[in-house]
Design a protein around this motif. Structure first.
Motif, PDB file in Angstrom:
ATOM      1  N   PRO A  22      69.151  41.184  52.228  1.00 28.25           N
ATOM      2  CA  PRO A  22      69.379  42.705  52.144  1.00 28.25           C
ATOM      3  C   PRO A  22      69.614  43.347  50.676  1.00 28.25           C
ATOM      4  N   GLU A  23      70.254  42.460  50.080  1.00 27.75           N
ATOM      5  CA  GLU A  23      70.764  43.012  48.530  1.00 27.75           C
ATOM      6  C   GLU A  23      69.404  43.085  47.733  1.00 27.75           C
ATOM      7  N   ARG A  24      68.485  42.107  48.080  1.00 28.86           N
ATOM      8  CA  ARG A  24      66.983  42.450  47.341  1.00 28.86           C
ATOM      9  C   ARG A  24      65.922  43.036  48.292  1.00 28.86           C
ATOM     10  N   ARG A  25      66.454  43.745  49.217  1.00 24.41           N
ATOM     11  CA  ARG A  25      65.389  44.598  50.392  1.00 24.41           C
ATOM     12  C   ARG A  25      64.487  43.211  50.680  1.00 24.41           C
ATOM     13  N   ASN A  26      65.107  42.020  51.025  1.00 20.52           N
ATOM     14  CA  ASN A  26      64.415  40.929  51.707  1.00 20.52           C
ATOM     15  C   ASN A  26      62.982  40.522  50.873  1.00 20.52           C
ATOM     16  N   ALA A  27      63.354  40.570  49.470  1.00 16.96           N
ATOM     17  CA  ALA A  27      62.122  40.175  48.442  1.00 16.96           C
ATOM     18  C   ALA A  27      61.881  38.692  48.862  1.00 16.96           C
ATOM     19  N   VAL A  28      60.590  38.126  48.724  1.00 14.01           N
ATOM     20  CA  VAL A  28      60.129  36.888  49.029  1.00 14.01           C
ATOM     21  C   VAL A  28      60.579  35.860  47.895  1.00 14.01           C
ATOM     22  N   ASN A  29      61.078  35.042  48.060  1.00 14.10           N
ATOM     23  CA  ASN A  29      61.274  33.858  46.842  1.00 14.10           C
ATOM     24  C   ASN A  29      60.564  32.620  47.422  1.00 14.10           C
TER      25      ASN A  29
END
Length: 258
Positions: A22-29
């Motif tokens: 959530p801290e990265r808006r669920n950005a994909v890595n």
């Protein structure tokens, strides 16, 4: 299994899978791609699970690719061999194909943003239920890369060639109402009602005879495969690796000049 980017909740035959950055808006890595693929492949022999709901913790479903590298980020440009480069380049395709091929029925719970890879995750699910405030966008062309992850044939199959062309080449925001009109989502409700709407769809699915639902999903998947005989997505990893050599993408991901 223990996951770093996912949170799993089980409610009898229902499995909730939350993208949990959530801290990265669920950005994909890279780690998320591996974990999503591993989880959905593992459900092949999970005979208890009948429905999977895929959602996102925090303010968004998924904000697309994480541009901030971390310890789990493996860049295909830094791979030690061409085989490793191709394998890394195919992680997104494998993750989406694992969702699509899941033996259980899958429902995407979409709120906030579903950008790039987030749209790909959602479109890989059997059903998509969105909040009215949800925004879909596929910005890859504007960023200097083609859409990969086998998402182009999947979009054409789901919403048609004309709308796929508009979505990919113009890179516009698609609000939830338009997404409903296009067939990108199956339901559109106020965010306060999203969980209740998802629960209603899940309830209807669980009320149906289990084997009939499973066999019908198998039929639908088989016919979709026949319609995609011209699918060229095996080359997606090569396309993304080539595109990442462009000056625009190297600047975007803060990679050194060649």
């Amino acid at each position: 299994m223990n996951y770093e980017t996912l949170e799993i909740e089980r409610e009898g035959p229902l499995l909730r899978v939350w993208l949990n950055r959530p801290e990265r808006r669920n950005a994909v890595n890279t780690r998320m791609l591996r974990e999503v693929g591993d989880l959905f492949v593992s459900l092949e022999t999970d005979f208890e699970t009948r429905v999977v709901v895929l959602g996102g913790r925090g303010k968004s479903f998924c904000a697309g690719a994480d541009r901030k590298p971390d310890d789990s980020f493996s860049n295909p440009l830094e791979a030690q061999s061409e085989r490793e480069r191709r394998w890394l380049g195919q992680l997104g395709r494998r993750a989406c194909r694992a969702i699509e091929d899941c033996e259980a029925v899958t429902v995407a719970r979409v709120h906030g943003h579903a950008i790039g890879g987030g749209s790909c995750f959602a479109l890989s699910c059997d059903f998509r239920i969105a909040s009215r405030s949800a925004i879909f966008r596929v910005p890859e062309v504007a960023l200097g890369v083609p859409l990969t992850w086998a998402a182009t044939p999947r979009l054409i199959h789901e919403i048609g060639a004309a709308r796929t062309r508009e979505l990919l080449l113009l890179c516009r925001d698609i609000d939830a109402e338009k997404a409903l009109h296009w067939g990108m989502v199956h339901g559109c409700v106020d965010e306060d009602d999203l969980d209740n709407e998802v629960a209603a769809w899940v309830g209807e699915l669980l009320d149906k005879p289990e084997l009939a639902v499973h066999m019908t999903k198998t039929q639908l998947r088989g016919y979709a495969r026949r319609a995609a005989l011209g699918d060229e997505s095996e080359t997606d990893g090569d396309l993304i690796a080539l595109a990442r050599n462009s000056p625009e993408m190297r600047a975007l991901f803060k990679l050194p000049e060649k």
